[in-house]
Design an enzyme around this catalytic site. Structure first.
Site, PDB file in Angstrom:
ATOM      1  N   LYS A 148       0.860  -1.195   0.000  1.00  0.00           N
ATOM      2  CA  LYS A 148       0.000   0.000   0.000  1.00  0.00           C
ATOM      3  C   LYS A 148       0.890   1.236   0.000  1.00  0.00           C
ATOM      4  O   LYS A 148       1.783   1.360   0.837  1.00  0.00           O
ATOM      5  CB  LYS A 148      -0.880   0.038   1.243  1.00  0.00           C
ATOM      6  CG  LYS A 148      -2.122  -0.794   1.150  1.00  0.00           C
ATOM      7  CD  LYS A 148      -3.028  -0.446   2.321  1.00  0.00           C
ATOM      8  CE  LYS A 148      -4.237  -1.342   2.362  1.00  0.00           C
ATOM      9  NZ  LYS A 148      -5.061  -1.089   3.553  1.00  0.00           N
ATOM     10  N   LYS A 232       1.210 -10.161   9.285  1.00  0.00           N
ATOM     11  CA  LYS A 232       0.687  -9.341   8.183  1.00  0.00           C
ATOM     12  C   LYS A 232       0.874 -10.058   6.846  1.00  0.00           C
ATOM     13  O   LYS A 232      -0.024 -10.045   5.993  1.00  0.00           O
ATOM     14  CB  LYS A 232       1.377  -7.978   8.166  1.00  0.00           C
ATOM     15  CG  LYS A 232       0.927  -7.159   6.967  1.00  0.00           C
ATOM     16  CD  LYS A 232       1.097  -5.691   7.121  1.00  0.00           C
ATOM     17  CE  LYS A 232       0.480  -4.983   5.901  1.00  0.00           C
ATOM     18  NZ  LYS A 232       0.599  -3.558   5.942  1.00  0.00           N
ATOM     19  N   GLU A 242      -7.084  -6.196  -0.508  1.00  0.00           N
ATOM     20  CA  GLU A 242      -8.046  -5.805   0.521  1.00  0.00           C
ATOM     21  C   GLU A 242      -9.491  -5.922   0.061  1.00  0.00           C
ATOM     22  O   GLU A 242     -10.270  -4.988   0.157  1.00  0.00           O
ATOM     23  CB  GLU A 242      -7.754  -4.376   1.003  1.00  0.00           C
ATOM     24  CG  GLU A 242      -8.410  -4.072   2.342  1.00  0.00           C
ATOM     25  CD  GLU A 242      -8.084  -2.683   2.876  1.00  0.00           C
ATOM     26  OE1 GLU A 242      -6.924  -2.457   3.224  1.00  0.00           O
ATOM     27  OE2 GLU A 242      -9.005  -1.851   2.924  1.00  0.00           O
ATOM     28  N   ARG A 246      -7.802  -8.901   4.348  1.00  0.00           N
ATOM     29  CA  ARG A 246      -6.853  -7.810   4.636  1.00  0.00           C
ATOM     30  C   ARG A 246      -7.528  -6.662   5.374  1.00  0.00           C
ATOM     31  O   ARG A 246      -6.862  -5.863   6.042  1.00  0.00           O
ATOM     32  CB  ARG A 246      -6.195  -7.326   3.332  1.00  0.00           C
ATOM     33  CG  ARG A 246      -5.093  -6.330   3.608  1.00  0.00           C
ATOM     34  CD  ARG A 246      -4.231  -6.027   2.414  1.00  0.00           C
ATOM     35  NE  ARG A 246      -3.237  -5.017   2.758  1.00  0.00           N
ATOM     36  CZ  ARG A 246      -2.175  -4.719   2.026  1.00  0.00           C
ATOM     37  NH1 ARG A 246      -1.964  -5.374   0.898  1.00  0.00           N
ATOM     38  NH2 ARG A 246      -1.344  -3.786   2.406  1.00  0.00           N
ATOM     39  N   ASN A 250      -7.265  -3.184   9.240  1.00  0.00           N
ATOM     40  CA  ASN A 250      -7.820  -1.851   9.517  1.00  0.00           C
ATOM     41  C   ASN A 250      -8.460  -1.770  10.900  1.00  0.00           C
ATOM     42  O   ASN A 250      -9.115  -0.769  11.217  1.00  0.00           O
ATOM     43  CB  ASN A 250      -8.849  -1.464   8.444  1.00  0.00           C
ATOM     44  CG  ASN A 250      -8.186  -1.310   7.089  1.00  0.00           C
ATOM     45  OD1 ASN A 250      -7.060  -0.847   7.007  1.00  0.00           O
ATOM     46  ND2 ASN A 250      -8.876  -1.721   6.035  1.00  0.00           N
ATOM     47  N   HIS A 253      -8.543   1.444  12.749  1.00  0.00           N
ATOM     48  CA  HIS A 253      -8.200   2.526  11.827  1.00  0.00           C
ATOM     49  C   HIS A 253      -9.408   3.349  11.396  1.00  0.00           C
ATOM     50  O   HIS A 253      -9.238   4.463  10.911  1.00  0.00           O
ATOM     51  CB  HIS A 253      -7.483   1.967  10.595  1.00  0.00           C
ATOM     52  CG  HIS A 253      -6.051   1.607  10.876  1.00  0.00           C
ATOM     53  ND1 HIS A 253      -5.706   0.668  11.808  1.00  0.00           N
ATOM     54  CD2 HIS A 253      -4.885   2.086  10.379  1.00  0.00           C
ATOM     55  CE1 HIS A 253      -4.381   0.566  11.854  1.00  0.00           C
ATOM     56  NE2 HIS A 253      -3.864   1.423  10.998  1.00  0.00           N
ATOM     57  N   HIS A 257      -8.401   6.926  11.902  1.00  0.00           N
ATOM     58  CA  HIS A 257      -8.176   7.879  10.804  1.00  0.00           C
ATOM     59  C   HIS A 257      -9.066   9.107  10.952  1.00  0.00           C
ATOM     60  O   HIS A 257      -8.655  10.229  10.662  1.00  0.00           O
ATOM     61  CB  HIS A 257      -8.450   7.218   9.454  1.00  0.00           C
ATOM     62  CG  HIS A 257      -7.282   6.445   8.920  1.00  0.00           C
ATOM     63  ND1 HIS A 257      -7.391   5.569   7.861  1.00  0.00           N
ATOM     64  CD2 HIS A 257      -5.987   6.415   9.294  1.00  0.00           C
ATOM     65  CE1 HIS A 257      -6.207   5.039   7.616  1.00  0.00           C
ATOM     66  NE2 HIS A 257      -5.344   5.525   8.469  1.00  0.00           N
ATOM     67  N   HIS A 270      -0.226   8.654  14.542  1.00  0.00           N
ATOM     68  CA  HIS A 270      -1.069   7.622  13.940  1.00  0.00           C
ATOM     69  C   HIS A 270      -1.312   6.463  14.913  1.00  0.00           C
ATOM     70  O   HIS A 270      -2.441   6.021  15.114  1.00  0.00           O
ATOM     71  CB  HIS A 270      -0.398   7.120  12.654  1.00  0.00           C
ATOM     72  CG  HIS A 270      -1.128   6.005  11.995  1.00  0.00           C
ATOM     73  ND1 HIS A 270      -2.355   6.172  11.396  1.00  0.00           N
ATOM     74  CD2 HIS A 270      -0.819   4.689  11.848  1.00  0.00           C
ATOM     75  CE1 HIS A 270      -2.763   5.004  10.905  1.00  0.00           C
ATOM     76  NE2 HIS A 270      -1.854   4.092  11.175  1.00  0.00           N
TER      77      HIS A 270
HETATM   78  N1  GLY Z   1      -1.892  -1.070   7.033  1.00  0.00           N
HETATM   79  C1  GLY Z   1      -2.933  -1.903   6.609  1.00  0.00           C
HETATM   80  C2  GLY Z   1      -2.645  -2.655   5.367  1.00  0.00           C
HETATM   81  O1  GLY Z   1      -1.528  -2.623   4.878  1.00  0.00           O
HETATM   82  O2  GLY Z   1      -3.505  -3.281   4.820  1.00  0.00           O
END
Ligand code: GLY
Length: 375
Positions: A148, A232, A242, A246, A250, A253, A257, A270
């Site tokens: 990402k 991850k 995603e 995936r 989040n 988040h 966010h 963050h």
């Molecule tokens: N930081 C979340 C992702 O890479 O999907």
């Protein structure tokens, strides 16, 4: 868990190839022969920011010597770098320096340098190869892995970007030694996120060692970074873009966010925002009758983490940012909620009126103006 300080190597397989990852004390030396081949005979753009370049820039000298040509690129420290203006300056500098399609870019810094560098590499000449050399814990456990990339808009974080996987991720623990505690806290918040939904063993380890990790104990940070990165990788390999699993990454988040946006990017870290976002998601999970095993343990761990508090943030601004969330679909926002330790769900619908009622009270709790979370 492997020996303290041992370098762990593992690949991330994605639809366009493979990322080679090394994490631990000595990760850079471990990958150096492959990195040297990768830049041999090529123009290397080395992107960093002032703080990282002054602290650790010399450690990349062995790689500089292997490229046919090196152009040093510099951007701003922190989230301030993730703008269209900064991306534009880099594209222009690379074009002026004679960048070609076989040029390479190495992003050397925290998550912001990596996000910006990946975005610039993925779009320059329709895409050149790049590598991530993350120097913060947050970037080593999360941001540098999985392709990402992106920049922020005034309207929200990461609203413009693309998937562009690095060829390498060099998660060198030696670079973590100079991190201030606030940075370690942010990285640990992301590691807790990964552990809570994906790896109960890592969660127990974080519970056992949190204070050591916050104190920057290098023997313990490397294995934690590697375990979180592996968690991850498992998710990204199943769902690189995603569409499903995936989304678990989040966790915390969605509200996180929104709090960051409402507070102005950069004024709340963050990782701190994500820590508060996880607590909010936990409330929503309890509403569903889920995660009774995780709730007290996560609250306890986050209390010990003691994230920075979001103060003087308007609930209306947070709710407006939630409505603009880039993960929202026409049918509304899907929440990522824990079901039990090591397991989560995504795309959970929560009625807007529930969120509208909870957010102001939760923000008062997070700001320290309200003692309990019994909302
Ligand atoms: N930081 C979340 C992702 O890479 O999907």
């Amino acid at each position: 868990m492997s020996e303290p300080n041992a370098v762990q190597r593992f690949p991330l397989r994605h639809p366009r190839g493979q990322t080679e990852i090394a994490a631990g004390e000595g990760a850079f030396d471990t990958l150096l022969p492959e990195l040297a081949k990768w830049v041999e005979g090529r123009h290397l753009f080395l992107l960093s920011c002032p703080r990282v370049r002054s602290l650790h820039g010399a450690s990349l000298d062995p790689l500089r010597r292997c490229a046919a040509r090196v152009t040093e690129l510099e951007t701003l420290d922190g989230e301030a770098a993730k703008t269209l203006a900064c991306a534009g300056e880099l594209w222009s500098a690379m074009a002026a320096a004679g960048g070609k399609r076989d040029s390479r870019l190495l992003a050397f810094g925290g998550g912001s340098v990596g996000d910006l560098g990946g975005f610039v590499a993925g779009s320059f000449l329709r895409g050149i190869e790049f590598a991530q050399a993350p120097t913060t814990l947050l970037a080593q456990v999360d941001a540098a892995i999985g392709g990402k990339t992106g920049i922020d808009l005034p309207e929200g974080k990461n609203l413009v970007g693309l998937f562009h996987h690095p060829a390498f991720v060099v998660a060198e623990s030696a670079w973590l030694r100079t991190l201030p505690v606030e940075e370690l806290r942010g990285g640990l918040a992301e590691a807790i996120k990964m552990a809570a939904l994906l790896d109960s063993g890592l969660f127990s380890l974080l519970e056992r060692d949190l204070e050591w990790l916050l104190a920057g104990d290098g023997q313990r940070l490397g294995p934690v970074a590697a375990a979180a990165a592996r968690a991850k990788v498992r998710v990204v390999e199943i769902d690189p873009e995603e569409r499903a699993e995936r989304k678990l990454l989040n966790f915390g988040h969605t509200l996180g966010h929104a709090i960051e946006t409402a507070s102005g990017h950069g004024s709340l870290r963050h990782g701190d925002a994500v820590a508060w976002g996880m607590r909010f998601a936990m409330l929503l999970a309890r509403r569903e009758g889920w995660a009774a095993d995780l709730a007290p343990r996560l609250d306890g761990l986050l209390d010990r983490l003691a994230p920075g508090r979001p103060r003087a943030i308007s609930p209306e601004a947070v709710l407006a940012a939630l409505r603009r969330d880039k993960k929202a679909r026409e049918r509304g926002l899907g929440w990522v909620l824990p079901r039990r330790l090591g397991e989560g769900c995504w795309d959970v619908a929560v009625p807007a009126e529930v969120i509208d009622a909870l957010v102001p009270r939760f923000l008062a709790f997070a700001a320290g103006e309200r003692g309990s979370l019994d909302l």
